[in-house]
Scaffold this motif. Structure first.
Motif, short mmCIF file in Angstrom:
data_model
loop_
_atom_site.label_atom_id
_atom_site.label_comp_id
_atom_site.label_asym_id
_atom_site.label_seq_id
_atom_site.Cartn_x
_atom_site.Cartn_y
_atom_site.Cartn_z
N ASP A 37 0.82 -1.22 0.00
CA ASP A 37 0.00 0.00 0.00
C ASP A 37 0.85 1.27 0.00
OD1 ASP A 37 -2.34 -1.46 -0.03
OD2 ASP A 37 -2.68 -1.29 2.13
N SER A 38 1.91 1.28 0.80
CA SER A 38 2.74 2.49 0.90
C SER A 38 3.32 2.86 -0.47
CB SER A 38 3.86 2.31 1.93
OG SER A 38 4.75 1.28 1.54
N HIS A 39 3.72 1.86 -1.23
CA HIS A 39 4.30 2.11 -2.55
C HIS A 39 3.22 2.61 -3.53
CE1 HIS A 39 7.64 1.37 -5.43
NE2 HIS A 39 6.64 1.32 -6.29
N ARG A 40 2.07 1.96 -3.51
CA ARG A 40 0.97 2.36 -4.42
C ARG A 40 0.50 3.78 -4.12
NH1 ARG A 40 -0.85 -3.03 -3.72
NH2 ARG A 40 -2.39 -2.35 -2.21
N VAL A 41 0.34 4.10 -2.84
CA VAL A 41 -0.14 5.42 -2.46
C VAL A 41 0.91 6.48 -2.84
CG1 VAL A 41 -0.71 6.91 -0.49
CG2 VAL A 41 -1.71 4.62 -0.66
N ALA A 42 2.17 6.23 -2.52
CA ALA A 42 3.22 7.19 -2.84
C ALA A 42 3.35 7.39 -4.35
CB ALA A 42 4.56 6.74 -2.24
N ALA A 43 3.25 6.31 -5.12
CA ALA A 43 3.32 6.42 -6.59
C ALA A 43 2.17 7.28 -7.10
CB ALA A 43 3.29 5.04 -7.23
N ASP A 82 3.52 11.37 5.81
CA ASP A 82 2.46 10.39 5.58
C ASP A 82 3.01 9.08 6.12
OD1 ASP A 82 0.22 9.09 4.65
OD2 ASP A 82 0.65 9.39 2.53
N VAL A 83 2.39 8.56 7.20
CA VAL A 83 3.01 7.47 7.95
C VAL A 83 2.34 6.12 7.70
CG1 VAL A 83 3.74 6.70 10.24
CG2 VAL A 83 3.61 9.15 9.74
N PHE A 84 3.17 5.16 7.30
CA PHE A 84 2.79 3.76 7.12
C PHE A 84 3.58 2.91 8.11
CE2 PHE A 84 1.69 5.59 3.06
CZ PHE A 84 0.59 4.88 2.63
N ARG A 85 3.35 3.12 9.39
CA ARG A 85 4.04 2.36 10.43
C ARG A 85 3.02 1.99 11.49
NH1 ARG A 85 9.33 3.34 11.65
NH2 ARG A 85 9.01 1.50 12.95
N LYS A 86 3.38 1.04 12.34
CA LYS A 86 2.48 0.61 13.42
C LYS A 86 2.24 1.77 14.40
CE LYS A 86 3.57 -4.34 13.40
NZ LYS A 86 3.04 -4.49 12.11
N PRO A 87 1.05 1.80 15.02
CA PRO A 87 0.73 2.89 15.96
C PRO A 87 1.78 3.12 17.05
CG PRO A 87 -1.25 1.66 15.46
CD PRO A 87 -0.10 0.91 14.81
N ALA A 88 2.41 2.05 17.54
CA ALA A 88 3.40 2.18 18.62
C ALA A 88 4.61 3.01 18.18
CB ALA A 88 3.85 0.81 19.09
N ASN A 131 -6.16 7.67 10.46
CA ASN A 131 -7.02 6.61 9.93
C ASN A 131 -7.69 6.99 8.61
OD1 ASN A 131 -8.30 4.07 10.01
ND2 ASN A 131 -10.12 4.92 10.99
N ARG A 132 -6.92 7.65 7.73
CA ARG A 132 -7.43 8.01 6.40
C ARG A 132 -6.33 7.79 5.38
NH1 ARG A 132 -12.25 12.06 6.65
NH2 ARG A 132 -11.99 11.84 4.42
N CYS A 133 -6.72 7.52 4.16
CA CYS A 133 -5.77 7.28 3.08
C CYS A 133 -5.62 8.54 2.22
CB CYS A 133 -6.24 6.12 2.22
SG CYS A 133 -5.16 5.82 0.80
N THR A 134 -4.38 8.99 2.06
CA THR A 134 -4.12 10.20 1.26
C THR A 134 -4.58 10.01 -0.18
OG1 THR A 134 -1.84 9.41 1.07
CG2 THR A 134 -2.24 11.25 2.57
N MET A 135 -4.37 8.83 -0.74
CA MET A 135 -4.76 8.59 -2.13
C MET A 135 -6.28 8.63 -2.28
SD MET A 135 -3.85 5.36 -4.65
CE MET A 135 -4.79 4.13 -3.75
N VAL A 136 -6.99 7.95 -1.42
CA VAL A 136 -8.46 7.93 -1.49
C VAL A 136 -9.01 9.33 -1.28
CG1 VAL A 136 -10.55 7.11 -0.32
CG2 VAL A 136 -8.67 5.51 -0.78
#
Length: 144
Positions: A37-43, A82-88, A131-136
């Motif tokens: 997902d991180s790659h698709r969204v960033a692309a 834009d963060v694609f990491r675990k909440p912790a 809890n939102r997607c930048t691409m969407v």
């Protein structure tokens, strides 16, 4: 695993404004794997004109951009992370953004919520999206 409900979050109007104003987006956890997902969204974000800054522990280049190991290494202004990491992991990431002093927005991707980190960012004067997607949101709100 307990999921948090975002108690701090931008509304739709503010998200639209964020997507219009930011130019440079550091993608924390940007995978070199095109199936992630991180790659698709960033692309996608790159394809609609944003400057993407990959933050990843390995690789030299992702999506044609130089990879940095941390936010601290990036030698120019970052408008948004834009963060694609675990909440912790979010409090440390937000702290790094605060220490930079030039990040305007922290965005935690779909499924990622950490109200403690969100409060830290908001208290430091940053806008917060959880809890939102930048691409969407870009496709939905800006009609690309």
């Amino acid at each position: 695993m307990e999921c948090e409900f975002p108690s701090i979050n931008a509304d739709t109007k503010e998200i639209k404004e964020i997507l219009r104003e930011v130019k440079t987006i550091a993608v924390v956890g940007l995978s070199p794997n095109p199936e992630k997902d991180s790659h698709r969204v960033a692309a996608y974000l790159q394809s609609v004109g944003y400057k993407i800054v990959p933050i990843y522990p390995k690789e030299d280049e992702i999506l044609g951009e130089k990879v940095y190991r941390s936010l601290a290494e990036v030698p120019f202004k970052i408008d948004m992370i834009d963060v694609f990491r675990k909440p912790a992991a979010l409090p440390a990431i937000v702290q790094a953004a605060i220490e930079r002093g030039d990040v305007d927005v922290v965005w935690f991707q779909k499924g990622i919520v950490n109200n403690e980190a969100a409060k830290m960012a908001k208290d430091a004067g940053m806008k917060v999206v959880q809890n939102r997607c930048t691409m969407v949101d870009h496709k939905t709100l800006l009609g690309s």
